[in-house]
Design a protein around this motif. Structure first.
Motif, short mmCIF file in Angstrom:
data_model
loop_
_atom_site.label_atom_id
_atom_site.label_comp_id
_atom_site.label_asym_id
_atom_site.label_seq_id
_atom_site.Cartn_x
_atom_site.Cartn_y
_atom_site.Cartn_z
N PHE A 42 0.81 -1.21 0.00
CA PHE A 42 0.00 0.00 0.00
C PHE A 42 0.85 1.27 0.00
O PHE A 42 0.32 2.37 0.09
N ARG A 43 2.18 1.11 -0.09
CA ARG A 43 3.13 2.23 -0.07
C ARG A 43 2.85 3.16 1.11
O ARG A 43 2.74 4.36 0.96
N CYS A 44 2.74 2.55 2.26
CA CYS A 44 2.41 3.27 3.49
C CYS A 44 3.70 3.49 4.27
O CYS A 44 4.00 2.78 5.22
N GLU A 45 4.48 4.50 3.86
CA GLU A 45 5.79 4.75 4.47
C GLU A 45 5.68 5.39 5.86
O GLU A 45 6.61 5.33 6.65
N SER A 46 4.54 6.00 6.16
CA SER A 46 4.40 6.69 7.45
C SER A 46 3.85 5.77 8.55
O SER A 46 3.42 6.25 9.59
N LEU A 47 3.88 4.47 8.34
CA LEU A 47 3.38 3.51 9.32
C LEU A 47 4.31 3.49 10.53
O LEU A 47 5.51 3.27 10.41
N GLN A 48 3.75 3.76 11.71
CA GLN A 48 4.53 3.76 12.94
C GLN A 48 3.99 2.67 13.85
O GLN A 48 2.78 2.52 13.98
N THR A 49 4.91 1.94 14.47
CA THR A 49 4.49 0.89 15.40
C THR A 49 5.07 1.18 16.77
O THR A 49 6.05 1.90 16.91
N GLY A 50 4.45 0.62 17.77
CA GLY A 50 4.91 0.79 19.14
C GLY A 50 3.89 0.19 20.09
O GLY A 50 2.90 -0.41 19.67
N GLU A 51 4.13 0.36 21.37
CA GLU A 51 3.20 -0.16 22.36
C GLU A 51 1.95 0.70 22.39
O GLU A 51 2.03 1.92 22.21
N PRO A 52 0.79 0.09 22.62
CA PRO A 52 -0.43 0.89 22.67
C PRO A 52 -0.45 1.81 23.87
O PRO A 52 0.12 1.52 24.92
N LYS A 53 -1.12 2.95 23.72
CA LYS A 53 -1.26 3.89 24.82
C LYS A 53 -2.30 3.37 25.80
O LYS A 53 -3.26 2.72 25.41
N VAL A 54 -2.10 3.68 27.07
CA VAL A 54 -3.06 3.30 28.11
C VAL A 54 -3.76 4.57 28.54
O VAL A 54 -3.13 5.55 28.93
N ASN A 55 -5.07 4.55 28.46
CA ASN A 55 -5.85 5.72 28.84
C ASN A 55 -6.28 5.56 30.29
O ASN A 55 -7.20 4.81 30.59
N TYR A 56 -5.58 6.24 31.19
CA TYR A 56 -5.90 6.14 32.60
C TYR A 56 -7.14 6.98 32.89
O TYR A 56 -7.20 8.15 32.56
N ARG A 57 -8.14 6.37 33.50
CA ARG A 57 -9.40 7.06 33.74
C ARG A 57 -9.56 7.52 35.17
O ARG A 57 -10.26 8.46 35.43
N GLU A 58 -8.96 6.83 36.10
CA GLU A 58 -9.13 7.16 37.51
C GLU A 58 -7.78 7.25 38.19
O GLU A 58 -6.84 6.57 37.81
N THR A 59 -7.72 8.08 39.19
CA THR A 59 -6.51 8.19 39.99
C THR A 59 -6.92 8.59 41.41
O THR A 59 -8.02 9.09 41.64
N ILE A 60 -6.05 8.34 42.32
CA ILE A 60 -6.32 8.71 43.71
C ILE A 60 -6.02 10.20 43.85
O ILE A 60 -4.93 10.65 43.54
N THR A 61 -7.00 10.96 44.33
CA THR A 61 -6.83 12.40 44.46
C THR A 61 -6.70 12.86 45.90
O THR A 61 -6.22 13.95 46.16
N GLN A 62 -7.17 12.04 46.83
CA GLN A 62 -7.07 12.41 48.24
C GLN A 62 -6.90 11.15 49.08
O GLN A 62 -7.09 10.04 48.59
N LYS A 63 -6.56 11.32 50.32
CA LYS A 63 -6.34 10.19 51.22
C LYS A 63 -7.67 9.45 51.43
O LYS A 63 -8.69 10.05 51.70
N ALA A 64 -7.62 8.11 51.30
CA ALA A 64 -8.81 7.28 51.46
C ALA A 64 -8.51 6.19 52.48
O ALA A 64 -7.85 5.20 52.16
N PRO A 65 -9.00 6.33 53.71
CA PRO A 65 -8.74 5.30 54.73
C PRO A 65 -9.69 4.12 54.58
O PRO A 65 -10.78 4.23 54.01
N TYR A 66 -9.25 2.97 55.08
CA TYR A 66 -10.11 1.79 55.12
C TYR A 66 -9.89 1.07 56.44
O TYR A 66 -8.82 1.14 57.04
N ASP A 67 -10.94 0.40 56.90
CA ASP A 67 -10.92 -0.32 58.17
C ASP A 67 -11.85 -1.51 57.99
O ASP A 67 -13.06 -1.34 57.85
#
Length: 118
Positions: A42-67
């Motif tokens: 297909f003469r696709c010279e601009s083909l780039q390969t690599g590891e897929p990106k991970v879309n992080y959706r959640e993160t810890i924003t404040q202290k969360a205690p558990y008991d």
């Protein structure tokens, strides 16, 4: 689609979150061969390969205690355990210093729990 008809182990998927085209197959050599075929046929010279990106959706924003208290009596000695802890975000200034990753601190009292369960 033509490659998928030729080889059922070769799959193509477009991730809407990251806007990437993900190809999967039987291994790295298998995928390298298909990438070379795409470049050649297909003469696709601009083909780039690599590891897929991970879309992080959640993160810890404040202290969360558990008991948590675990009690189970089913004849005999029964089971009893209490777990207290917290999760908290790593401050930005400490992220560069913390190269080894997450820190786990064992503050068990007594020797009733075998080390392989901690």
């Amino acid at each position: 689609r033509r490659f998928q008809r030729e080889d059922p182990t070769f799959r193509v998927e477009v991730k809407q979150d990251t806007n990437e085209t993900i190809i999967s197959g039987m291994g790295e050599l298998h995928l390298d061969i298909y990438c070379e075929r795409m470049r050649r046929e297909f003469r696709c010279e601009s083909l780039q390969t690599g590891e897929p990106k991970v879309n992080y959706r959640e993160t810890i924003t404040q202290k969360a205690p558990y008991d948590y208290l675990h009690k189970r009596q089913s004849g005999g000695r029964g089971q009893y355990g209490k777990v207290i802890g917290y999760f908290e975000p790593v401050p930005d200034e400490d992220q560069d210093d913390n190269k080894e990753g997450i820190q786990f601190v064992n503050k068990l009292s007594g020797q009733e729990i075998p080390p392989n369960f901690v």
